[in-house]
Design an enzyme around this catalytic site. Structure first.
Site, PDB file in Angstrom:
ATOM      1  N   LYS A 112       0.845  -1.210   0.000  1.00  0.00           N
ATOM      2  CA  LYS A 112       0.000   0.000   0.000  1.00  0.00           C
ATOM      3  C   LYS A 112       0.873   1.249   0.000  1.00  0.00           C
ATOM      4  O   LYS A 112       0.593   2.217  -0.696  1.00  0.00           O
ATOM      5  CB  LYS A 112      -0.915   0.016   1.241  1.00  0.00           C
ATOM      6  CG  LYS A 112      -1.879  -1.135   1.305  1.00  0.00           C
ATOM      7  CD  LYS A 112      -3.243  -0.750   0.766  1.00  0.00           C
ATOM      8  CE  LYS A 112      -4.107  -1.937   0.405  1.00  0.00           C
ATOM      9  NZ  LYS A 112      -4.266  -2.936   1.473  1.00  0.00           N
ATOM     10  N   LYS A 195      -6.084 -16.057 -12.313  1.00  0.00           N
ATOM     11  CA  LYS A 195      -7.421 -16.331 -11.787  1.00  0.00           C
ATOM     12  C   LYS A 195      -8.389 -15.168 -11.978  1.00  0.00           C
ATOM     13  O   LYS A 195      -7.987 -14.020 -12.176  1.00  0.00           O
ATOM     14  CB  LYS A 195      -7.336 -16.736 -10.332  1.00  0.00           C
ATOM     15  CG  LYS A 195      -6.864 -15.680  -9.382  1.00  0.00           C
ATOM     16  CD  LYS A 195      -6.972 -16.230  -7.971  1.00  0.00           C
ATOM     17  CE  LYS A 195      -7.080 -15.089  -6.982  1.00  0.00           C
ATOM     18  NZ  LYS A 195      -7.435 -15.510  -5.643  1.00  0.00           N
ATOM     19  N   LYS A 198     -11.601  -9.342  -9.077  1.00  0.00           N
ATOM     20  CA  LYS A 198     -12.194  -8.046  -9.429  1.00  0.00           C
ATOM     21  C   LYS A 198     -11.146  -6.980  -9.715  1.00  0.00           C
ATOM     22  O   LYS A 198     -11.431  -5.986 -10.365  1.00  0.00           O
ATOM     23  CB  LYS A 198     -13.215  -7.565  -8.413  1.00  0.00           C
ATOM     24  CG  LYS A 198     -12.816  -7.623  -6.976  1.00  0.00           C
ATOM     25  CD  LYS A 198     -13.996  -7.180  -6.092  1.00  0.00           C
ATOM     26  CE  LYS A 198     -13.936  -7.784  -4.725  1.00  0.00           C
ATOM     27  NZ  LYS A 198     -14.822  -8.903  -4.529  1.00  0.00           N
TER      28      LYS A 198
HETATM   29  P1  AMP Z   1     -11.434 -11.799  -2.757  1.00  0.00           P
HETATM   30  O1  AMP Z   1     -12.441 -11.520  -3.835  1.00  0.00           O
HETATM   31  O2  AMP Z   1     -10.037 -11.781  -3.292  1.00  0.00           O
HETATM   32  O3  AMP Z   1     -11.634 -10.952  -1.534  1.00  0.00           O
HETATM   33  O4  AMP Z   1     -11.649 -13.297  -2.290  1.00  0.00           O
HETATM   34  C1  AMP Z   1     -12.751 -13.716  -1.527  1.00  0.00           C
HETATM   35  C2  AMP Z   1     -12.766 -15.225  -1.475  1.00  0.00           C
HETATM   36  O5  AMP Z   1     -12.974 -15.767  -2.793  1.00  0.00           O
HETATM   37  C3  AMP Z   1     -11.468 -15.865  -0.986  1.00  0.00           C
HETATM   38  O6  AMP Z   1     -11.790 -17.008  -0.213  1.00  0.00           O
HETATM   39  C4  AMP Z   1     -10.756 -16.273  -2.249  1.00  0.00           C
HETATM   40  O7  AMP Z   1      -9.887 -17.358  -2.060  1.00  0.00           O
HETATM   41  C5  AMP Z   1     -11.923 -16.646  -3.160  1.00  0.00           C
HETATM   42  N1  AMP Z   1     -11.579 -16.401  -4.586  1.00  0.00           N
HETATM   43  C6  AMP Z   1     -11.378 -15.182  -5.155  1.00  0.00           C
HETATM   44  N2  AMP Z   1     -11.098 -15.314  -6.468  1.00  0.00           N
HETATM   45  C7  AMP Z   1     -11.120 -16.653  -6.742  1.00  0.00           C
HETATM   46  C8  AMP Z   1     -10.912 -17.439  -7.932  1.00  0.00           C
HETATM   47  N3  AMP Z   1     -10.666 -16.880  -9.099  1.00  0.00           N
HETATM   48  N4  AMP Z   1     -11.004 -18.785  -7.825  1.00  0.00           N
HETATM   49  C9  AMP Z   1     -11.284 -19.370  -6.643  1.00  0.00           C
HETATM   50  N5  AMP Z   1     -11.491 -18.696  -5.491  1.00  0.00           N
HETATM   51  C10 AMP Z   1     -11.415 -17.350  -5.526  1.00  0.00           C
END
Ligand code: AMP
Length: 331
Positions: A112, A195, A198
């Site tokens: 950050k 992967k 967002k």
């Molecule tokens: P985030 O959107 O990064 O805050 O992730 C929230 C949750 O979603 C976490 O448990 C991540 O491991 C899961 N997650 C986010 N993106 C993926 C993805 N492309 N594939 C699998 N799990 C994901």
């Protein structure tokens, strides 16, 4: 007694297919096997100062989505972080045993600082302390976290041990990272890279609450190449990604048809994407419709939040009584 699992959901924005298959699906199963606490982390989002209307919208949207995918407020404890005053109280107390130097060394904080320069606030520095408070307020054993959060969980364990040692009481158990299910699903993005996420660029993620037009457009624009030239050749990453997403939303028959077409080089990526867009829509539509109708029912959402806060505070108060006793704030 069931073990306690805790997971926080970011309140900034909406869920995509990666969040759904990588996290939400597991939460829905987990709630029946563990004593689950799921919360929407609205305090954490304040480090970037969302405007009040945006914040309210995001929190309601997130709650509506998790209810739509199957979290049951009667089975798990589902609440909004800022409804639990015991969390900031514990955060304050943990700040007394959190060292400034170790917070400054956190990878996410350094990142950050690199990106934002001078505009760093103390909330960002002490983010891992608030996260520790979120976890240990329920004396949680297991935390489903991704790789990026491992360091924060390690810091939580440090605070737990420091606290227990300083006050010579086993108030908190040491929380560990938790993978529910046999294999970790990684949902790939549409841009041919890693992967779905967002922050990986506009066209990369398919969001559960976006309408058909937006999602289809993204899928039709997904990166592909000029097609296989040799039978049974290995699929390049961007093509494999589309097949991987298909694996999650399409029928076996559809997958076999397109696999065969790839293997005999007759595949047309336009057809593949059209089919994928249709299957994604079929998959998403019931979730989106349900989430939208829950979102519009403000009375129900308020009831869910109130019920969740009441349940969460019963346990949080028990923890804080133990904490105040241990510290000696019990005059
Ligand atoms: P985030 O959107 O990064 O805050 O992730 C929230 C949750 O979603 C976490 O448990 C991540 O491991 C899961 N997650 C986010 N993106 C993926 C993805 N492309 N594939 C699998 N799990 C994901």
């Amino acid at each position: 007694m069931k073990e306690t699992v805790l997971s926080g959901m970011r309140s900034t924005g909406k869920l995509h297919l990666g969040n759904y298959f990588g996290a939400a699906v597991n939460y829905v199963k987990m709630q029946h096997e563990y004593d689950c606490y799921f919360f929407i982390a609205d305090y954490h989002s304040l480090t970037t100062h969302p405007n009040p209307t945006e914040l309210k919208h995001h929190v309601r949207e997130m709650l509506a989505t998790y209810l739509a995918v199957g979290l049951d407020p009667e089975v798990c404890t589902l609440y909004v972080q800022s409804d639990i005053p015991e969390i900031p109280e514990l955060y304050l107390l943990l700040n007394m045993i959190a060292y400034k130097g170790e917070l400054e060394k956190t990878a996410s904080f350094k990142d950050k600082v690199r990106k934002a320069g001078q505009t760093i606030n103390a909330g960002l520095l002490t983010y891992p302390v608030l996260m520790a408070a979120d976890i240990i307020i329920h004396r949680a054993h297991k935390v489903p976290v991704g790789k990026d959060q491992e360091q924060h969980l390690e810091m939580t364990r440090n605070y737990v041990n420091r606290f227990n040692r300083l006050y010579e009481k086993e108030v908190f158990p040491e929380p560990v990272a938790f993978n529910f299910g046999d294999q970790l699903v990684k949902v790939p993005g549409l841009d041919g890279g890693g992967k779905m996420g967002k922050s990986e660029g506009e066209g990369n993620a398919v969001f559960l609450l976006d309408d058909e037009k937006i999602n289809s457009k993204k899928i039709m624009r997904a990166k592909t190449d000029s097609g296989p030239t040799e039978p049974n050749s290995e699929k390049p990453v961007e093509i494999q990604n589309l097949f991987d997403i298909m694996q999650l939303v399409s029928t076996e028959e559809t997958i076999t048809t397109f696999n065969n077409a790839y293997n005999d080089c007759s595949i047309r990526y336009g057809d593949l994407k059209k089919q994928l867009a249709a299957d994604v829509e079929q998959f998403i539509a019931p979730i989106r419709d349900k989430a939208k109708s829950i979102y519009d029912n403000e009375t129900y959402l308020k009831e869910v939040m109130q019920h969740g806060a009441e349940k969460a505070r019963i346990n949080a108060r028990i923890t804080m009584d133990m904490v105040r006793d241990a510290i000696g704030i019990n005059y």
